[in-house]
Motif scaffolding. Structure first.
Motif, PDB file in Angstrom:
ATOM      1  N   HIS A 100     -20.976 -95.610 -60.792  1.00  0.00           N
ATOM      2  CA  HIS A 100     -22.312 -96.003 -60.355  1.00  0.00           C
ATOM      3  C   HIS A 100     -22.863 -95.018 -59.327  1.00  0.00           C
ATOM      4  CE1 HIS A 100     -21.920-100.545 -61.563  1.00  0.00           C
ATOM      5  NE2 HIS A 100     -21.695 -99.708 -62.556  1.00  0.00           N
ATOM      6  N   PHE A 101     -22.004 -94.523 -58.456  1.00  0.00           N
ATOM      7  CA  PHE A 101     -22.425 -93.557 -57.442  1.00  0.00           C
ATOM      8  C   PHE A 101     -22.952 -92.284 -58.108  1.00  0.00           C
ATOM      9  CE2 PHE A 101     -21.031 -90.103 -54.403  1.00  0.00           C
ATOM     10  CZ  PHE A 101     -22.132 -90.229 -53.568  1.00  0.00           C
ATOM     11  N   HIS A 102     -22.250 -91.800 -59.105  1.00  0.00           N
ATOM     12  CA  HIS A 102     -22.694 -90.579 -59.773  1.00  0.00           C
ATOM     13  C   HIS A 102     -23.965 -90.829 -60.594  1.00  0.00           C
ATOM     14  CE1 HIS A 102     -19.697 -87.649 -58.639  1.00  0.00           C
ATOM     15  NE2 HIS A 102     -18.798 -88.616 -58.692  1.00  0.00           N
ATOM     16  N   ARG A 103     -24.121 -92.045 -61.086  1.00  0.00           N
ATOM     17  CA  ARG A 103     -25.367 -92.378 -61.772  1.00  0.00           C
ATOM     18  C   ARG A 103     -26.523 -92.364 -60.765  1.00  0.00           C
ATOM     19  NH1 ARG A 103     -24.833 -97.759 -64.885  1.00  0.00           N
ATOM     20  NH2 ARG A 103     -23.002 -96.637 -65.640  1.00  0.00           N
ATOM     21  N   LEU A 104     -26.250 -92.871 -59.563  1.00  0.00           N
ATOM     22  CA  LEU A 104     -27.247 -92.830 -58.491  1.00  0.00           C
ATOM     23  C   LEU A 104     -27.659 -91.399 -58.182  1.00  0.00           C
ATOM     24  CD1 LEU A 104     -28.817 -94.022 -55.989  1.00  0.00           C
ATOM     25  CD2 LEU A 104     -26.683 -93.640 -54.708  1.00  0.00           C
ATOM     26  N   VAL A 105     -26.688 -90.512 -58.063  1.00  0.00           N
ATOM     27  CA  VAL A 105     -26.987 -89.116 -57.749  1.00  0.00           C
ATOM     28  C   VAL A 105     -27.904 -88.516 -58.805  1.00  0.00           C
ATOM     29  CG1 VAL A 105     -25.989 -86.806 -57.500  1.00  0.00           C
ATOM     30  CG2 VAL A 105     -24.892 -88.785 -56.409  1.00  0.00           C
ATOM     31  N   GLY A 106     -27.640 -88.816 -60.072  1.00  0.00           N
ATOM     32  CA  GLY A 106     -28.518 -88.349 -61.133  1.00  0.00           C
ATOM     33  C   GLY A 106     -29.924 -88.894 -60.987  1.00  0.00           C
ATOM     34  N   LEU A 162     -30.376 -98.454 -61.842  1.00  0.00           N
ATOM     35  CA  LEU A 162     -29.649 -97.263 -62.233  1.00  0.00           C
ATOM     36  C   LEU A 162     -29.718 -97.027 -63.745  1.00  0.00           C
ATOM     37  CD1 LEU A 162     -26.389 -97.493 -60.067  1.00  0.00           C
ATOM     38  CD2 LEU A 162     -28.573 -96.392 -59.494  1.00  0.00           C
ATOM     39  N   ASN A 163     -29.690 -98.097 -64.504  1.00  0.00           N
ATOM     40  CA  ASN A 163     -29.680 -97.961 -65.968  1.00  0.00           C
ATOM     41  C   ASN A 163     -31.028 -97.568 -66.546  1.00  0.00           C
ATOM     42  OD1 ASN A 163     -26.981 -98.651 -66.121  1.00  0.00           O
ATOM     43  ND2 ASN A 163     -27.361-100.804 -66.508  1.00  0.00           N
ATOM     44  N   ASP A 164     -32.117 -97.731 -65.757  1.00  0.00           N
ATOM     45  CA  ASP A 164     -33.452 -97.507 -66.283  1.00  0.00           C
ATOM     46  C   ASP A 164     -33.954 -96.089 -66.061  1.00  0.00           C
ATOM     47  OD1 ASP A 164     -33.517-100.072 -67.156  1.00  0.00           O
ATOM     48  OD2 ASP A 164     -34.805-100.814 -65.564  1.00  0.00           O
ATOM     49  N   VAL A 165     -33.331 -95.358 -65.145  1.00  0.00           N
ATOM     50  CA  VAL A 165     -33.825 -94.026 -64.811  1.00  0.00           C
ATOM     51  C   VAL A 165     -33.253 -93.013 -65.795  1.00  0.00           C
ATOM     52  CG1 VAL A 165     -33.883 -92.214 -63.067  1.00  0.00           C
ATOM     53  CG2 VAL A 165     -34.088 -94.605 -62.383  1.00  0.00           C
ATOM     54  N   LYS A 166     -34.130 -92.257 -66.412  1.00  0.00           N
ATOM     55  CA  LYS A 166     -33.712 -91.219 -67.352  1.00  0.00           C
ATOM     56  C   LYS A 166     -33.521 -89.914 -66.610  1.00  0.00           C
ATOM     57  CE  LYS A 166     -34.252 -94.201 -70.618  1.00  0.00           C
ATOM     58  NZ  LYS A 166     -33.072 -94.860 -71.222  1.00  0.00           N
ATOM     59  N   ASP A 205     -24.159-109.650 -61.254  1.00  0.00           N
ATOM     60  CA  ASP A 205     -25.357-109.529 -62.079  1.00  0.00           C
ATOM     61  C   ASP A 205     -25.356-108.130 -62.697  1.00  0.00           C
ATOM     62  OD1 ASP A 205     -27.795-109.894 -63.257  1.00  0.00           O
ATOM     63  OD2 ASP A 205     -28.973-109.768 -61.406  1.00  0.00           O
ATOM     64  N   TYR A 206     -24.646-107.993 -63.790  1.00  0.00           N
ATOM     65  CA  TYR A 206     -24.448-106.679 -64.405  1.00  0.00           C
ATOM     66  C   TYR A 206     -25.783-106.066 -64.838  1.00  0.00           C
ATOM     67  CZ  TYR A 206     -19.481-107.809 -64.487  1.00  0.00           C
ATOM     68  OH  TYR A 206     -18.205-108.135 -64.118  1.00  0.00           O
ATOM     69  N   GLY A 207     -25.965-104.800 -64.516  1.00  0.00           N
ATOM     70  CA  GLY A 207     -27.181-104.083 -64.882  1.00  0.00           C
ATOM     71  C   GLY A 207     -28.267-104.121 -63.836  1.00  0.00           C
ATOM     72  N   ALA A 208     -28.077-104.886 -62.759  1.00  0.00           N
ATOM     73  CA  ALA A 208     -29.099-104.991 -61.711  1.00  0.00           C
ATOM     74  C   ALA A 208     -28.836-104.035 -60.547  1.00  0.00           C
ATOM     75  CB  ALA A 208     -29.185-106.426 -61.200  1.00  0.00           C
ATOM     76  N   GLU A 209     -27.880-103.120 -60.701  1.00  0.00           N
ATOM     77  CA  GLU A 209     -27.586-102.158 -59.637  1.00  0.00           C
ATOM     78  C   GLU A 209     -28.750-101.167 -59.517  1.00  0.00           C
ATOM     79  OE1 GLU A 209     -25.760-102.360 -62.473  1.00  0.00           O
ATOM     80  OE2 GLU A 209     -24.026-103.577 -61.858  1.00  0.00           O
ATOM     81  N   GLY A 210     -29.060-100.747 -58.280  1.00  0.00           N
ATOM     82  CA  GLY A 210     -30.189 -99.838 -58.128  1.00  0.00           C
ATOM     83  C   GLY A 210     -30.427 -99.401 -56.702  1.00  0.00           C
ATOM     84  N   SER A 218     -28.156 -98.776 -50.608  1.00  0.00           N
ATOM     85  CA  SER A 218     -27.244 -99.653 -49.876  1.00  0.00           C
ATOM     86  C   SER A 218     -26.027-100.009 -50.716  1.00  0.00           C
ATOM     87  CB  SER A 218     -27.970-100.933 -49.448  1.00  0.00           C
ATOM     88  OG  SER A 218     -27.283-101.578 -48.393  1.00  0.00           O
ATOM     89  N   ASP A 219     -24.943-100.317 -50.028  1.00  0.00           N
ATOM     90  CA  ASP A 219     -23.749-100.923 -50.630  1.00  0.00           C
ATOM     91  C   ASP A 219     -23.216-100.113 -51.807  1.00  0.00           C
ATOM     92  OD1 ASP A 219     -23.495-103.705 -49.174  1.00  0.00           O
ATOM     93  OD2 ASP A 219     -25.620-103.392 -49.572  1.00  0.00           O
ATOM     94  N   ILE A 220     -22.821 -98.877 -51.504  1.00  0.00           N
ATOM     95  CA  ILE A 220     -22.229 -97.996 -52.514  1.00  0.00           C
ATOM     96  C   ILE A 220     -20.774 -98.379 -52.779  1.00  0.00           C
ATOM     97  CG2 ILE A 220     -21.628 -95.593 -53.032  1.00  0.00           C
ATOM     98  CD1 ILE A 220     -24.063 -94.769 -51.343  1.00  0.00           C
ATOM     99  N   HIS A 221     -20.049 -98.765 -51.741  1.00  0.00           N
ATOM    100  CA  HIS A 221     -18.687 -99.288 -51.854  1.00  0.00           C
ATOM    101  C   HIS A 221     -17.726 -98.334 -52.569  1.00  0.00           C
ATOM    102  CE1 HIS A 221     -19.089-103.423 -50.240  1.00  0.00           C
ATOM    103  NE2 HIS A 221     -20.360-103.282 -50.603  1.00  0.00           N
TER     104      HIS A 221
END
Length: 253
Positions: free
Chosen positions: A29-35, A248-252, A225-230, A10-13
């Motif tokens: 963030h979108f490209h991090r999501l794709v990864g 997003l930051n936790d997925v390797k 809330d920086y770092g809580a994107e997911g 949700s809410d890619i913006h």
């Protein structure tokens, strides 16, 4: 019943040409999501509960559509208050704006909760509403399935704190409709830019963390809330519905 695996996003913006908003690079963030998506297997569908775009621009829709098409996972999107209905339908082909789909014995109904701004036809109001036609649609179509999930942009139940300013105005009517149907097991939404998970009268209500920038009702209004994107992974089998939020930051990758 075979297991159903859905990525709830949700809410890619995304913005025209990927311009940052609120000091946040939503394109990054979108490209991090794709990864992150690429690390998951056996996904039946990607469901986007609104605000694929931040500005309703042709560029943002075409860019997102092209990227999702390369993942090879069916993707479905509903309207968010930042989306432009005409542009969403004209410039996305892979990310389909549908009203209904079926996965195994589940029917998934997509509801448009966006209210146009009468003072500015190019914009939408922040608050949402589900009109009588769509309530009737839920009642009629839910009778065709054993189990039903509903997707919309605005939260239909209160979450607490300042985030309740960003909610469905006629939420009582929608919740009553859901409870009357008797087989709506899952309600997915976004808009509040944070993860929530509630069970109410047999239905699981859940919001996905935003991909773009996150909020928290424990922080000041609109403080990021920086770092809580997911995003959420939703797994459904004969044992029940299980939701796993991922940052997003936790997925390797």
């Amino acid at each position: 019943m075979s297991k159903i695996r859905i990525l709830h996003i949700s809410d890619i913006h995304l913005t025209d040409q990927g311009i940052p908003i609120w000091g946040v690079n939503t394109m990054e963030h979108f490209h991090r999501l794709v990864g992150c998506i690429k690390t998951h297997s056996d996904i039946d569908a990607i469901i986007i509960s609104g605000d694929l775009s931040n500005d309703g621009s042709r560029w943002s829709y075409e860019y997102a559509d092209n990227v999702f098409s390369q993942l090879g996972i069916p993707a479905y999107v509903c309207m968010g208050n930042h989306d432009n209905f005409a542009s969403l339908n004209e410039y996305t082909q892979y990310c389909r704006n549908v009203r209904e789909l079926q996965i195994n014995d589940w029917g998934i109904l997509f509801i448009n909760s966006v209210v146009p701004d009468t003072d500015n036809p190019e914009k939408n109001k922040a608050r949402g509403e589900v009109d009588i036609e769509q309530l009737s649609f839920i009642k009629e179509r839910s009778s065709k399935y054993k189990n039903v999930a509903i997707v919309l942009h605005h939260p239909p139940i209160e979450t607490g704190g300042w985030l309740d300013r960003r909610i469905l105005e006629n939420r009582r009517e929608l919740v009553e409709c859901i409870e009357e149907c008797g087989n709506v097991r899952l309600v997915m939404y976004g808009h509040i830019h944070c993860y929530t998970n509630y069970v109410q009268n047999g239905a699981l209500y859940t919001s996905a963390p935003a991909v773009s920038y996150a909020f928290d009702n424990r922080l000041a209004k609109f403080e990021i809330d920086y770092g809580a994107e997911g995003y959420n992974l939703i797994e459904i089998d004969e044992e029940g519905i299980f939701i796993t939020p991922y940052l997003l930051n936790d997925v390797k990758e």
